[in-house]
Design an enzyme around this catalytic site. Structure first.
Site, PDB file in Angstrom:
ATOM      1  N   TYR A  16      -2.334  -0.112  10.532  1.00  0.00           N
ATOM      2  CA  TYR A  16      -2.388  -0.539   9.131  1.00  0.00           C
ATOM      3  C   TYR A  16      -1.098  -0.156   8.411  1.00  0.00           C
ATOM      4  CZ  TYR A  16      -3.912  -0.935   4.276  1.00  0.00           C
ATOM      5  OH  TYR A  16      -3.996  -1.268   2.935  1.00  0.00           O
ATOM      6  N   SER A  36       0.849  -1.197   0.000  1.00  0.00           N
ATOM      7  CA  SER A  36       0.000   0.000   0.000  1.00  0.00           C
ATOM      8  C   SER A  36       0.877   1.235   0.000  1.00  0.00           C
ATOM      9  CB  SER A  36      -0.887   0.006   1.242  1.00  0.00           C
ATOM     10  OG  SER A  36      -1.590   1.234   1.372  1.00  0.00           O
TER      11      SER A  36
END
Length: 264
Positions: A157, A144
């Site tokens: 995250y 990501s």
């Protein structure tokens, strides 16, 4: 049809929806065989039926939660029995929860680490020895932009995706000696059901909706990179430029962008 993919066996985790499903469709369009892994077996079976009907592909489904680490060796052994080889593994399973650090329960932190990091490592650990032995293969890890550029409300995250990038970069150097390619994919926000968990309030989706990536577009970029020497895929380009600027001038970016970053 992509000749690099035709007849190759591609394993995809998290294949029951989102970009996992779209990548499976793109592989089938290019004549690849598919081993699909996810928890939601009914969705995998529906996808299998669709791919066989539309593309006459060889597709098998393997119900698995990638946190069931003891089951992963059995699943990969079964895949090898069913297909005879594994040419590529796309580690796509993952999820996120967007909350400030003090609000995020340890259970949620552990859950993200278990799926996003340890599950990915465990699957790679099963596929990589076989690929090394055969002298070829490709591992693609879906990371990501959050792994390159941490922002508020995504501490756990972002930490999980930082870990994925660190692991990927190390494995790439190790695997190269054996003819195995390793690629990291760093997308920004994608218009999938990821945000039904990550952003229950809907605030983040509302603020960034016009910038969200189409999952089919992301899937096409990933599948087109199969069996190439692509080191990283960064989407969208402008967001990756922000990550590069942050790496060079972190204090400046944090100061200027502080209010904007809290719009999750």
């Amino acid at each position: 049809m992509n000749s690099r993919i035709k007849g190759k066996t591609i394993v995809i985790t998290g294949a029951s929806g989102g970009i996992g499903e779209q990548m499976a469709i793109k592989v089938a369009e290019n004549g690849g065989d598919l081993a699909l892994i996810a928890r939601r077996v009914h969705l995998l079976e529906a996808l299998k039926e669709k791919l066989i009907k539309e593309f006459n592909s060889k597709v098998e489904v393997y119900p698995l939660n990638v946190t069931d680490y003891d089951q992963i060796p059995h699943v990969f052994h079964t895949i090898l029995q069913d297909f005879g080889s594994i040419h590529a593994l796309i580690n796509n399973a993952g999820y996120g929860i967007f909350q400030e650090a003090h609000e995020t329960s340890f259970q949620d932190v552990k859950g993200m680490m278990d799926v996003n990091v340890l599950g990915l490592m465990a699957c790679t650990g099963e596929a990589l020895p076989y690929m090394r032995k055969q002298g070829s293969g490709h591992i693609i890890n879906i990371a990501s932009q959050a792994g390159k550029f941490a922002t508020p409300k995504s501490s756990a995250y972002s930490a999980s995706k930082h870990a994925v990038l660190g692991y990927t970069n190390s494995v790439r150097m190790e695997a190269k000696r054996y003819g195995v390619k390793v690629t990291a994919v760093n997308p920004g926000p994608i218009a999938t059901n990821f945000f039904s968990i990550a952003d229950e309030s809907g605030t983040y989706v509302k603020n960034v909706q016009k910038f969200m990536l189409d999952p089919a577009y992301v899937a096409e970029k990933v599948v087109n990179a199969l069996f190439t020497n692509k080191r990283e895929i960064n989407l969208p380009r402008w967001m990756n430029m922000g990550s590069r600027i942050y790496q060079l001038f972190p204090s400046f970016v944090e100061k200027v962008g502080n209010n904007l970053f809290f719009k999750k």
